[in-house]
Design a protein around this motif. Structure first.
Motif, mmCIF file in Angstrom:
data_model
loop_
_atom_site.group_PDB
_atom_site.id
_atom_site.type_symbol
_atom_site.label_atom_id
_atom_site.label_comp_id
_atom_site.label_asym_id
_atom_site.label_seq_id
_atom_site.Cartn_x
_atom_site.Cartn_y
_atom_site.Cartn_z
ATOM 1 N N THR A 136 17.844 -118.645 46.818
ATOM 2 C CA THR A 136 17.863 -120.086 46.576
ATOM 3 C C THR A 136 18.299 -120.375 45.154
ATOM 4 N N GLN A 137 18.848 -121.564 44.979
ATOM 5 C CA GLN A 137 19.288 -122.022 43.668
ATOM 6 C C GLN A 137 19.196 -123.544 43.631
ATOM 7 N N LEU A 138 18.739 -124.091 42.507
ATOM 8 C CA LEU A 138 18.499 -125.523 42.381
ATOM 9 C C LEU A 138 19.588 -126.172 41.537
ATOM 10 N N LEU A 139 20.110 -127.292 42.042
ATOM 11 C CA LEU A 139 21.068 -128.121 41.319
ATOM 12 C C LEU A 139 20.435 -129.484 41.051
ATOM 13 N N ARG A 140 20.524 -129.956 39.813
ATOM 14 C CA ARG A 140 20.039 -131.292 39.447
ATOM 15 C C ARG A 140 21.243 -132.148 39.087
ATOM 16 N N ILE A 141 21.407 -133.229 39.826
ATOM 17 C CA ILE A 141 22.572 -134.094 39.638
ATOM 18 C C ILE A 141 22.088 -135.506 39.330
ATOM 19 N N LEU A 142 22.597 -136.077 38.249
ATOM 20 C CA LEU A 142 22.286 -137.448 37.867
ATOM 21 C C LEU A 142 23.498 -138.315 38.196
ATOM 22 N N ASN A 143 23.270 -139.346 39.001
ATOM 23 C CA ASN A 143 24.325 -140.239 39.480
ATOM 24 C C ASN A 143 23.982 -141.668 39.056
ATOM 25 N N PRO A 144 24.213 -142.032 37.790
ATOM 26 C CA PRO A 144 23.783 -143.354 37.321
ATOM 27 C C PRO A 144 24.536 -144.505 37.976
ATOM 28 N N PRO A 182 15.872 -143.032 41.588
ATOM 29 C CA PRO A 182 16.888 -142.929 42.639
ATOM 30 C C PRO A 182 18.204 -142.353 42.147
ATOM 31 N N ALA A 183 18.448 -142.363 40.856
ATOM 32 C CA ALA A 183 19.702 -141.807 40.351
ATOM 33 C C ALA A 183 19.679 -140.291 40.257
ATOM 34 N N LEU A 184 18.501 -139.677 40.454
ATOM 35 C CA LEU A 184 18.352 -138.233 40.311
ATOM 36 C C LEU A 184 18.320 -137.589 41.688
ATOM 37 N N LEU A 185 19.078 -136.519 41.874
ATOM 38 C CA LEU A 185 19.157 -135.812 43.152
ATOM 39 C C LEU A 185 18.941 -134.329 42.910
ATOM 40 N N PHE A 186 18.005 -133.741 43.669
ATOM 41 C CA PHE A 186 17.780 -132.304 43.635
ATOM 42 C C PHE A 186 18.434 -131.690 44.870
ATOM 43 N N ILE A 187 19.318 -130.725 44.661
ATOM 44 C CA ILE A 187 19.978 -130.009 45.760
ATOM 45 C C ILE A 187 19.558 -128.548 45.691
ATOM 46 N N THR A 188 18.962 -128.071 46.766
ATOM 47 C CA THR A 188 18.576 -126.659 46.862
ATOM 48 C C THR A 188 19.602 -125.935 47.721
ATOM 49 N N LEU A 191 25.460 -132.754 35.752
ATOM 50 C CA LEU A 191 24.998 -131.620 36.566
ATOM 51 C C LEU A 191 24.283 -130.612 35.695
ATOM 52 N N GLN A 192 23.132 -130.135 36.176
ATOM 53 C CA GLN A 192 22.434 -128.997 35.574
ATOM 54 C C GLN A 192 22.136 -128.006 36.689
ATOM 55 N N LEU A 193 22.605 -126.778 36.491
ATOM 56 C CA LEU A 193 22.491 -125.723 37.498
ATOM 57 C C LEU A 193 21.450 -124.718 37.056
ATOM 58 N N GLN A 194 20.362 -124.587 37.830
ATOM 59 C CA GLN A 194 19.302 -123.653 37.483
ATOM 60 C C GLN A 194 19.690 -122.233 37.897
#
Length: 785
Positions: free
Chosen positions: A742-750, A691-697, A723-726
């Motif tokens: 399209t572009q993928l963003l990976r966000i970790l929200n601990p 649940p702490a991991l969020l993928f934003i397209t 944040l990791q930006l693909q």
């Protein structure tokens, strides 16, 4: 001799009276003015002296001296020579030197009753005044008085000035005066009044209604200038109001008749250009017909025959005919025209591709790219000509040809088109390699006939332009190889041979190291029917991986892959039993968009655990280096934050999750940006087990008529997030609803804190460079709760 006989007489001047001193000062002033008038240059002499200056310093000296004379003349208030001085100042202004001190002189000349003064005054107002200066409002009354008098030349000057620099306030005050002049008997005044009305509509759209009645009468004119201005005015009105568009659809038959007369007989021979009767008027009528016929069956039907006549009878040996024919094609494609007429339009563009003029070829490629979505089969007939345009030395032509070639690829021609594009990839300019490589990989993923062909295609791209591929190419190829069990031996032998020849292509080295670590035992067995026999010794494999570790070209991620391969080879080659992490990677199944995204993230997470340390690519650093736009500091925001221990545990749990997890409730999409047809929409996915991991397209679409190029999306989050930006799917968003980017963003929200996101967009649109920075703080609560 007396006492005072030898004394000289006193020769000192007698003190003058005050009136005498005053007369002396006046004489001195007259003499100074006379010297000033003598030394001041005429306009023609000033031009000759400036052109004769050998250095820029000499030119500045001449201009400064003359500007001093002009200032003195303005201060003295010489009414006879004021227009001559202002004319010289306008020439100085056109050379780029400051001339703002002449603004008030323009107002004085405009108010003068003499035409010679008004002519120079209005010219100066058009050059020196604009909406940013309050002084421009002072000429409103003068323009109103000049419009109401009967002298045509003065009315023309006032109309030209109003249409050039008139602000919204001026347009509101003078709109009724312009409306009256639209029906003046003088064609000269009517033509300029129509053009002024176009400017008023652009400045104050709510004044459109007052110009509707005159337009219907002006369409009966035979004067080309009035007709051209009237059609331009109607076009502006229709583009700004759906009600006005509906109102003018009734004049479609009249417009068709005007264009037919131009095509067949022509109104007057003096407007013929290269044998084409007034191509400017024809082009403007075609543009208006395109607007009126869009999404309207009856209007489109009434103009079909005329468009066919223009398309077949227009001479294209000169640019004038090509321009008319091009506008005809665009009109055919935008209205509800017959199917045969649309095929004819595409064939015309195909002929344009063989034209010797580069501009015409570029226009044809751009137009075909717009039509490929709606008329794919018709454009497909010209595929060979489009492929030939790939070899154009002009960079803009080859880029357009590349975009069109990628758009034409489908399951039936993927082999032939991929072969052509691979040949182009080997010799194309460096600025096109990234787009070409990404396009080939995407097409291969969509239309690959067999897995072996798919693997061979990706290997060829990695071997040829590995440094230009997208960041997800490594993960996609490893997943593809892992799912093709029958090709494990073939893949590892191909990759070993490619790695032995070149270790500079980092994505290729990473895939090869991963494959050797997974299937190194198959490499040593030598049992592969797909390739020629290849005898590989253990020492050769280890030596090759050692070269990768010691090479100065290897990135940290590449060394991580090589280290992991060496550890896994210790179990593959010698049979020792190590920890479970050294076993072969399990096959990840794809089961829908969300599961596909989670599987991809799982494999990349596993690679992050295997490859230590984590890669910090220079390109990725540029994408994420926003200097912490939210918190305002720049110290820690320049590096991609590494995943901590808690994050690794989360990713391990993600690896242990089943292949088809329960799909959570969908999170609503969010539109965060819209400008001139460009839209940016965010879609969200949260893996159930993490649940702490969020993928934003981030999805960018373009509904405008012009491509959005050099598109870059950058993001920043507060320091409590990671944040990791693909890499994006491309840097061009095609016009009129083409394939989105399209572009993928990976966000970790601990900490599960409310998410704030700051985006920076940079792109080129309609020839302008745009940069937008905005904060998104209205993300759905489901993204962080």
């Amino acid at each position: 001799m007396g006492r005072g006989e030898g004394k000289r007489p006193d020769r000192r001047p007698t003190p003058a009276w005050p009136c005498t001193r005053k007369r002396q000062g006046e004489r001195n002033g007259v003499e100074a003015e006379a010297r000033m008038v003598v030394t001041s240059l005429k306009l023609q002499d000033l031009i000759e002296e400036i052109r004769g200056a050998k250095t820029q310093a000499q030119e500045r000296e001449v201009i400064q001296k003359e500007c001093a004379h002009i200032r003195a003349s303005f201060r003295d208030g010489d009414p006879l020579h004021r227009h001559r001085q202002l004319a010289k100042l306008l020439y100085v202004h056109m050379l780029g030197y400051p001339a703002h001190f002449g603004q008030m002189e323009c107002l004085k000349l405009i108010a003068s009753p003499r035409f010679t003064d008004k002519r120079v005054g209005y010219l100066g107002a058009m050059l020196l005044l604009d909406e940013r200066q309050d002084a421009h409002l002072l000429i409103t009354n003068s323009i109103k008085n000049d419009l109401s008098q009967g002298m045509q030349a003065v009315q023309g000057l006032a109309l030209c000035t109003l249409s050039t620099m008139g602000s919204a306030e001026m347009c509101r005050d003078l709109a009724t005066e312009v409306e009256k002049l639209l029906l003046e008997p003088s064609t000269y005044v009517r033509k300029k009044a129509v053009l002024t009305a176009v400017h008023i509509i652009r400045k104050v759209p709510e004044l459109s209604d007052i110009f509707l009645p005159p337009c219907a009468k002006l369409l009966h004119e035979r004067h080309h200038g009035i007709l051209l201005g009237t059609i331009t005015l109607i076009t502006e009105l229709c583009e700004r109001s759906p009600a006005t568009l509906k109102h003018f659809r009734k004049v479609v038959p009249q417009l068709v008749q005007i264009l037919r007369t131009l095509v067949t007989t022509g109104y007057s021979t003096e407007h013929s250009i290269s044998g084409v009767s007034d191509p400017f008027l024809q082009v403007q009528i075609l543009r208006l017909l395109r607007i009126l016929g869009q999404n309207h069956e009856e209007s489109s039907e009434s103009m079909n025959d005329l468009l066919a006549q223009v398309a077949t009878n227009t001479d294209t040996s000169r640019n004038a005919g090509s321009a008319v024919l091009f506008e005809t094609v665009l009109t055919i494609m935008d209205i509800r025209s017959a199917a045969g007429l649309r095929v004819l339009a595409v064939n015309i563009l195909g002929r344009f591709l063989r034209n010797n003029d580069k501009n015409i070829r570029y226009v044809a490629l751009t137009s075909l790219l717009r039509l490929v979505q709606s008329d794919h089969s018709a454009v497909q007939r010209h595929r060979s000509t489009v492929v030939e345009c790939l070899r154009e030395p002009d960079a803009s032509l080859s880029r357009r040809a590349l975009e069109l070639s990628l758009a034409l690829m489908n399951s039936s021609n993927v082999r032939a088109m991929t072969q052509e594009l691979q040949g182009f990839l080997e010799s194309c300019p460096h600025d096109l390699r990234a787009d070409c490589a990404s396009g080939i990989l995407l097409a291969a993923e969509r239309f690959a006939p067999t897995k072996r062909w798919h693997i061979d295609t990706i290997l060829h791209v990695l071997t040829t332009a590995g440094t230009h591929v997208r960041d997800d190419a490594v993960a996609n190829l490893t997943q593809l190889i892992g799912g093709a069990q029958e090709l494990h031996a073939y893949s590892v032998r191909r990759l070993y041979s490619a790695l032995a020849q070149d270790i500079s292509q980092q994505p290729l080295v990473q895939v090869a190291a991963w494959c050797i670590g997974e299937y190194g035992d198959l490499l040593l067995e030598g049992n592969c029917e797909e390739t020629e026999p290849l005898q590989v010794e253990e020492e050769a494999v280890l030596a090759l991986l050692e070269r990768v570790l010691q090479s100065h070209m290897s990135l940290p991620a590449t060394r991580g892959y090589a280290l992991t391969a060496l550890m896994k080879l210790s179990t593959r080659l010698r049979g020792d039993n190590k920890a479970a992490i050294l076993e072969k990677m399990p096959l990840m199944e794809r089961g829908g968009p969300q599961v596909d995204e989670e599987a991809k993230e799982s494999k990349e997470a596993a690679q992050l655990l295997e490859a230590a340390p984590v890669a910090t690519e220079p390109q990725a650093s540029k994408l994420l280096d926003l200097l912490d736009l939210l918190d305002g500091t720049s110290g820690d925001a320049q590096k991609i934050p590494s995943l901590d221990t808690a994050t690794e545990d989360t990713l391990i749990q993600l690896l242990d999750s089943p292949c088809a997890p329960t799909v959570p409730a969908p999170i609503p999409n969010l539109k965060v940006f819209e400008r001139e047809g460009l839209q940016l929409i965010l879609s969200f996915v949260r893996p159930p087990g993490t649940p702490a991991l969020l993928f934003i397209t981030v999805t960018a679409t373009n509904a405008s008529k012009g491509d959005v190029t050099h598109f870059i999306c950058q993001a920043a989050v507060p320091k409590s997030f990671q944040l990791q930006l693909q890499a994006p799917s491309g840097n061009t968003v095609p016009a009129q609803g083409g394939l989105p980017m399209t572009q993928l963003l990976r966000i970790l929200n601990p900490t599960k804190a409310p998410l704030r996101l700051k985006l920076r967009l940079t792109y080129n649109h309609f020839g302008q460079s745009v940069q937008e920075i905005f904060e998104v703080n209205n993300l759905p609560a489901e993204t962080w709760q």
